[in-house]
Design a protein around this motif. Structure first.
Motif, PDB file in Angstrom:
ATOM      1  N   GLY A  29       0.798  -1.194  -0.008  1.00 46.60           N
ATOM      2  CA  GLY A  29       0.018  -0.005   0.071  1.00 46.60           C
ATOM      3  C   GLY A  29       0.996   1.117  -0.017  1.00 46.60           C
ATOM      4  O   GLY A  29       0.295   2.349   0.070  1.00 46.60           O
ATOM      5  N   ASN A  30       2.188   0.983  -0.135  1.00 50.41           N
ATOM      6  CA  ASN A  30       3.167   2.111   0.004  1.00 50.41           C
ATOM      7  C   ASN A  30       3.904   2.221  -1.258  1.00 50.41           C
ATOM      8  O   ASN A  30       5.124   1.839  -1.374  1.00 50.41           O
TER       9      ASN A  30
ATOM     10  N   GLY B 174       3.882  -2.411  -8.039  1.00 44.15           N
ATOM     11  CA  GLY B 174       3.915  -2.146  -6.593  1.00 44.15           C
ATOM     12  C   GLY B 174       2.948  -1.385  -6.304  1.00 44.15           C
ATOM     13  O   GLY B 174       3.064  -0.199  -6.193  1.00 44.15           O
ATOM     14  N   SER B 175       1.952  -1.914  -5.668  1.00 43.95           N
ATOM     15  CA  SER B 175       0.789  -1.256  -5.078  1.00 43.95           C
ATOM     16  C   SER B 175       0.117  -0.246  -6.004  1.00 43.95           C
ATOM     17  O   SER B 175      -0.393   1.117  -5.616  1.00 43.95           O
ATOM     18  N   VAL B 176       0.021  -0.660  -7.293  1.00 43.07           N
ATOM     19  CA  VAL B 176      -0.849   0.213  -8.353  1.00 43.07           C
ATOM     20  C   VAL B 176      -2.169   0.169  -8.058  1.00 43.07           C
ATOM     21  O   VAL B 176      -2.839  -0.914  -7.599  1.00 43.07           O
TER      22      VAL B 176
ATOM     23  N   GLY C 227      -2.839  -6.829  -6.592  1.00 40.03           N
ATOM     24  CA  GLY C 227      -4.182  -6.814  -5.838  1.00 40.03           C
ATOM     25  C   GLY C 227      -5.334  -6.126  -6.279  1.00 40.03           C
ATOM     26  O   GLY C 227      -6.247  -6.487  -6.320  1.00 40.03           O
ATOM     27  N   ALA C 228      -5.107  -5.076  -6.973  1.00 43.40           N
ATOM     28  CA  ALA C 228      -6.049  -4.164  -7.628  1.00 43.40           C
ATOM     29  C   ALA C 228      -6.559  -4.810  -8.848  1.00 43.40           C
ATOM     30  O   ALA C 228      -7.519  -4.311  -9.384  1.00 43.40           O
ATOM     31  N   SER C 229      -5.918  -5.782  -9.335  1.00 42.85           N
ATOM     32  CA  SER C 229      -6.460  -6.519 -10.685  1.00 42.85           C
ATOM     33  C   SER C 229      -7.351  -7.646 -10.150  1.00 42.85           C
ATOM     34  O   SER C 229      -8.020  -8.316 -11.200  1.00 42.85           O
ATOM     35  N   LEU C 230      -7.614  -7.848  -9.043  1.00 42.45           N
ATOM     36  CA  LEU C 230      -8.360  -9.010  -8.660  1.00 42.45           C
ATOM     37  C   LEU C 230     -10.062  -8.656  -8.581  1.00 42.45           C
ATOM     38  O   LEU C 230     -10.818  -9.566  -8.522  1.00 42.45           O
TER      39      LEU C 230
END
Length: 241
Positions: free
Chosen positions: A173-174, A201-203, A224-227
């Motif tokens: 998240g950083n 990296g946390s995109v 994570g944001a692609s899930l």
């Protein structure tokens, strides 16, 4: 052309993959063809993903591979197996493969060579740990990883993609700042020439546009944001601005 990659890691069953992709394809209807979209699901979902994605604008990738064509390598997947399932890209040397599973630069080099021989495009991941960053070693680490992973290869810039993923930013998240990414991406292009370099990296949908506004950020490797199909569709749409 920009490349936007979804790396699902160890997430989603075949059933969940089907539901995701059917939703995602609806969400990106009307998206122009000026950006490449790549989904990298787990091995167990490649078959169903290929059935759904065939004929669409979305390409299929794998998260790993073995460098041998076949043999006594329990639990491994060959490039011929991947190619038959419609895979056109393979992520190689992701930091989780390096630091959790102990993959060395020499092993990663064998995988890159095998991908190129089979006509599958590798996305080679590089990135520094936090202690290396704090010691001012970021560029030295990146240079070493690139030279070792590409050892024995000439003129590869048109045949591979590089993903800069600072280890300390992945899933934290950083993220790095866009300026941090630009510095490293520019350095990579100085070393390799005209190569496409992605940031990972946390995109997320909120910061994707800031990274893509940098002159040497040519795409994104999204974890994570692609899930979530809506979240990843937003990132794809941001990349067209």
């Amino acid at each position: 052309m920009k490349l936007i990659v979804a790396n699902w890691k160890m997430n989603k069953t075949p059933k969940e993959t089907k539901e995701y992709l059917e939703t995602f394809l609806r969400l990106i209807e009307g998206v122009d063809d000026n950006v490449e979209i790549l989904i990298c699901p787990p091995f167990t979902s490649l078959c169903i993903a290929w059935d759904i994605l065939k004929g669409s604008k979305v390409k299929l990738g794998a998260q790993n591979c073995h460098y041998e064509q076949k043999g006594a390598f329990t639990g491994e997947i060959s490039l011929d197996m991947l190619k038959e399932l419609g895979v056109s890209y393979v992520i190689v040397g992701h930091s989780e493969r390096r630091w959790i599973f102990g993959e060395t630069d020499e092993l990663i080099n064998k995988k890159v060579i095998a991908c190129l021989e089979k006509g599958i495009r590798p996305i080679l991941c590089v990135g520094e740990k936090m202690e290396e960053r704090e010691a001012g070693m970021t560029l030295k680490v990146i240079e070493s990883q690139l030279k070792l992973a590409l050892s024995g290869l000439d003129e590869v810039s048109e045949r591979i993609d590089i993903a800069y993923e600072p280890v300390w930013a992945i899933g934290s998240g950083n993220p790095a700042t866009p300026e941090d990414a630009q510095l490293v991406h520019s350095f990579i292009k100085e070393l390799l020439g005209k190569v496409r370099v992605l940031y990972g990296g946390s995109v997320n949908p909120q910061n994707a546009g800031e990274f893509l506004s940098m002159p040497d950020v040519d795409g994104l490797l999204v974890g994570g944001a692609s899930l979530d199909p809506s979240s990843f569709a937003q990132i794809v749409k941001v990349s067209q601005r």
